[in-house]
Design a protein around this motif. Structure first.
Motif, mmCIF file in Angstrom:
data_model
loop_
_atom_site.group_PDB
_atom_site.id
_atom_site.type_symbol
_atom_site.label_atom_id
_atom_site.label_comp_id
_atom_site.label_asym_id
_atom_site.label_seq_id
_atom_site.Cartn_x
_atom_site.Cartn_y
_atom_site.Cartn_z
ATOM 1 N N ARG A 1 10.804 -20.674 20.856
ATOM 2 C CA ARG A 1 9.486 -21.273 21.035
ATOM 3 C C ARG A 1 8.400 -20.191 21.018
ATOM 4 N NH1 ARG A 1 8.018 -24.386 25.194
ATOM 5 N NH2 ARG A 1 6.777 -25.578 23.719
ATOM 6 N N MET A 2 8.691 -19.123 20.316
ATOM 7 C CA MET A 2 7.685 -18.106 20.022
ATOM 8 C C MET A 2 7.308 -18.259 18.551
ATOM 9 S SD MET A 2 7.974 -13.948 20.095
ATOM 10 C CE MET A 2 8.968 -13.901 18.592
ATOM 11 N N PHE A 3 6.037 -18.500 18.301
ATOM 12 C CA PHE A 3 5.571 -18.764 16.946
ATOM 13 C C PHE A 3 4.802 -17.556 16.425
ATOM 14 C CE2 PHE A 3 5.245 -22.796 19.443
ATOM 15 C CZ PHE A 3 6.445 -23.341 18.999
ATOM 16 N N ASN A 4 5.018 -17.239 15.173
ATOM 17 C CA ASN A 4 4.340 -16.093 14.568
ATOM 18 C C ASN A 4 3.261 -16.590 13.616
ATOM 19 O OD1 ASN A 4 4.021 -13.871 12.346
ATOM 20 N ND2 ASN A 4 4.953 -12.854 14.122
ATOM 21 N N ARG A 5 2.043 -16.143 13.863
ATOM 22 C CA ARG A 5 0.914 -16.526 13.015
ATOM 23 C C ARG A 5 0.268 -15.258 12.485
ATOM 24 N NH1 ARG A 5 -3.566 -19.974 15.949
ATOM 25 N NH2 ARG A 5 -2.289 -21.789 15.409
ATOM 26 N N ARG A 6 0.508 -15.003 11.198
ATOM 27 C CA ARG A 6 -0.043 -13.816 10.533
ATOM 28 C C ARG A 6 0.213 -12.546 11.339
ATOM 29 N NH1 ARG A 6 -3.705 -17.859 9.780
ATOM 30 N NH2 ARG A 6 -5.011 -17.189 11.530
ATOM 31 N N LEU B 1 0.952 -12.267 14.504
ATOM 32 C CA LEU B 1 0.672 -12.389 15.936
ATOM 33 C C LEU B 1 1.686 -13.321 16.583
ATOM 34 C CD1 LEU B 1 -1.289 -11.957 18.379
ATOM 35 C CD2 LEU B 1 -2.431 -14.063 17.637
ATOM 36 N N ASN B 2 2.330 -12.842 17.643
ATOM 37 C CA ASN B 2 3.273 -13.681 18.384
ATOM 38 C C ASN B 2 2.521 -14.590 19.352
ATOM 39 O OD1 ASN B 2 5.500 -12.535 17.127
ATOM 40 N ND2 ASN B 2 5.792 -10.990 18.723
ATOM 41 N N ILE B 3 2.792 -15.881 19.244
ATOM 42 C CA ILE B 3 2.170 -16.875 20.133
ATOM 43 C C ILE B 3 3.277 -17.529 20.942
ATOM 44 C CG2 ILE B 3 0.816 -19.001 20.243
ATOM 45 C CD1 ILE B 3 -0.423 -18.208 17.559
ATOM 46 N N TYR B 4 3.188 -17.408 22.250
ATOM 47 C CA TYR B 4 4.210 -17.959 23.143
ATOM 48 C C TYR B 4 3.779 -19.345 23.612
ATOM 49 C CZ TYR B 4 5.871 -13.155 23.171
ATOM 50 O OH TYR B 4 6.341 -11.923 22.801
ATOM 51 N N ALA B 5 4.638 -20.326 23.317
ATOM 52 C CA ALA B 5 4.304 -21.707 23.658
ATOM 53 C C ALA B 5 4.011 -21.872 25.140
ATOM 54 C CB ALA B 5 5.455 -22.632 23.245
#
Length: 434
Positions: free
Chosen positions: A332-337, A339-343
């Motif tokens: 549930r860690m999403f990578n956007r360009r 950048l790690n985004i933690y839900a």
């Protein structure tokens, strides 16, 4: 052993109520009789592994009979699909049991590690069902500490939801019986009368997951008889903590973090939960927590045998002083360009707004977009969505903002009370969100 301790309780206090379930009372003597009956059914069968999907008392008897007589039991949730039951039956050469008296004599099962007696069915980080096998010591060694940490004794009447396929519920029930308490089992279908049940049954201790706990608060009820309230399974938010403190003003509120694979990992209580809302507390007794590359690993006697060589479920986190900050499951860690985004970070911030009841951040597979699903106290269709968007704009950089906000009438849950992310992902793909 857990079952031997319960047999000793039956010798000491045979007429004491062990279980209260659907209006019926079962004494410790009655419970031992049911275990003995189950033992005979187990021993008359050549099977070593049983898939149990019965009423709660029979399921408990099966678990305890397995504990005593070197059998293995998997307690199945009520909502498990039939194809998963068939798959588990084939994988473990197991016997599926929905009526206790129907256990036949058959060919024996394949060899297994004799120390394991209980299989916990977990969805895992990818939503794929798997069985985590537990030994007697994995749970019994924690029971002594649970009594002390949670403030529970043999004098308590402990309430838990009857979804015993969920490991934390089953753990709470077995712990209560091990120490000689009375366990009151309630159904999620009867959530509207739980507070009445607490009063009529003189409940003094409660275990339930956060989503179920939210059903109890904001009703203007104050239950001072509750001395201990324990929750786990999902991160507890500050709004819910305040509601629990108001509803149970004399209770010690405990949130613990753990996993079926690892057992108890950390915990914190009362004001500490409010002061450190992003934390899941300090290490549970006898547990050493190690952070390696943001990955949480443990050295603990509660770890399932299959996970002893690498005791992790790939949860991510870090320490802030001695407090463990949980970032969530690696899946549930999403990578956007880059950048790690933690839900969990986004969800915790949304919950802190006070605008929502539940939230879940889900990634769209086809569009690589993030949708924040939420439910609120207000009537659906009000301006909550824009209020929430503005609140997160103030708390998060634009690079971490969800792409879409979708309000639901009701958040989908598993029988265990956890948010069903698989259902949300499917919903995200099938519906146009905006």
């Amino acid at each position: 052993m857990i079952a031997q301790r319960i047999y000793q309780n039956a010798q000491n206090t045979p007429e004491k109520v062990a279980l209260s379930y659907r209006g019926a009372k079962m004494s410790y003597s009655d419970l031992v009789s049911l275990i003995e009956k189950t033992k005979e059914l187990f021993l008359s069968s050549g099977f070593s592994t049983f898939l149990i999907q019965t009423e709660a008392p029979e399921a408990l008897a099966a678990v305890l009979a397995a504990n005593l007589f070197k059998k293995r039991v998997i307690v199945l949730p009520k909502d498990i699909p039939s194809d998963q039951i068939e798959k588990l039956t084939q994988e473990y050469n197991a016997l599926y049991v929905s009526v206790l008296d129907d256990i036949p004599k058959e060919m024996p099962s394949k060899h297994f590690l004799e120390s394991t007696f209980l299989g916990i069915l977990s969805s895992g980080s990818e939503g794929k069902s798997k069985v985590i096998w537990k030994t007697n010591d994995n749970w019994e060694k924690a029971f002594v500490h649970q009594s002390t940490v949670f403030g529970i004794s043999e004098k308590d009447k402990i309430f838990a939801v009857d979804a015993l396929g969920y490991s934390a519920n089953l753990n709470a029930v077995l712990h209560g019986l091990w120490q000689g308490s009375t366990v009151v089992l309630g159904s999620l279908m009867e959530a509207s009368i739980w507070t009445e049940t607490f009063m009529s049954e003189s409940v003094s201790s409660v275990f339930m997951v956060p989503s179920h706990a939210r059903l109890l608060i904001n009703k203007g009820v104050s239950l001072s008889q509750i001395r201990s309230f324990v929750t786990a399974g999902e991160k507890l938010d500050s709004v819910t903590v305040k509601g629990l403190m108001s509803t149970f003003p004399e209770a010690q509120i405990t949130e613990y973090y753990g996993a079926a694979e690892l057992g108890h990992v950390s915990y914190h209580q009362n004001q500490d939960i409010l002061v450190n809302p992003a934390s899941v507390g300090s290490a549970f007794p006898e547990v050493e927590i190690v952070i390696s590359g943001n990955r949480i690993t443990v050295d603990s006697p509660y770890v399932s045998p299959d996970y002893e060589s690498l005791a992790t479920v790939n949860d991510l986190g870090y320490f802030e002083d001695d407090k463990l900050i949980l970032l969530g499951r690696e899946g549930r860690m999403f990578n956007r360009r880059g950048l790690n985004i933690y839900a969990q970070e986004i969800e915790n911030l949304a919950m802190s707004s006070g605008l929502v009841l539940e939230v879940a951040l889900v990634k769209s597979i086809s569009r690589e977009k993030l949708t924040l699903f939420f439910t609120s106290k207000r009537e659906i269709g009000t301006i909550i969505k824009e209020d929430l968007r503005v609140y997160l704009d103030q708390k998060l950089p634009k690079s971490k903002q969800p792409n879409f906000f979708t309000e639901l009438q009701e958040m989908p849950h598993s029988e265990a009370g956890k948010i069903d992310f698989k259902a949300l992902s499917k919903m995200n793909e099938e519906e146009l969100v905006a």
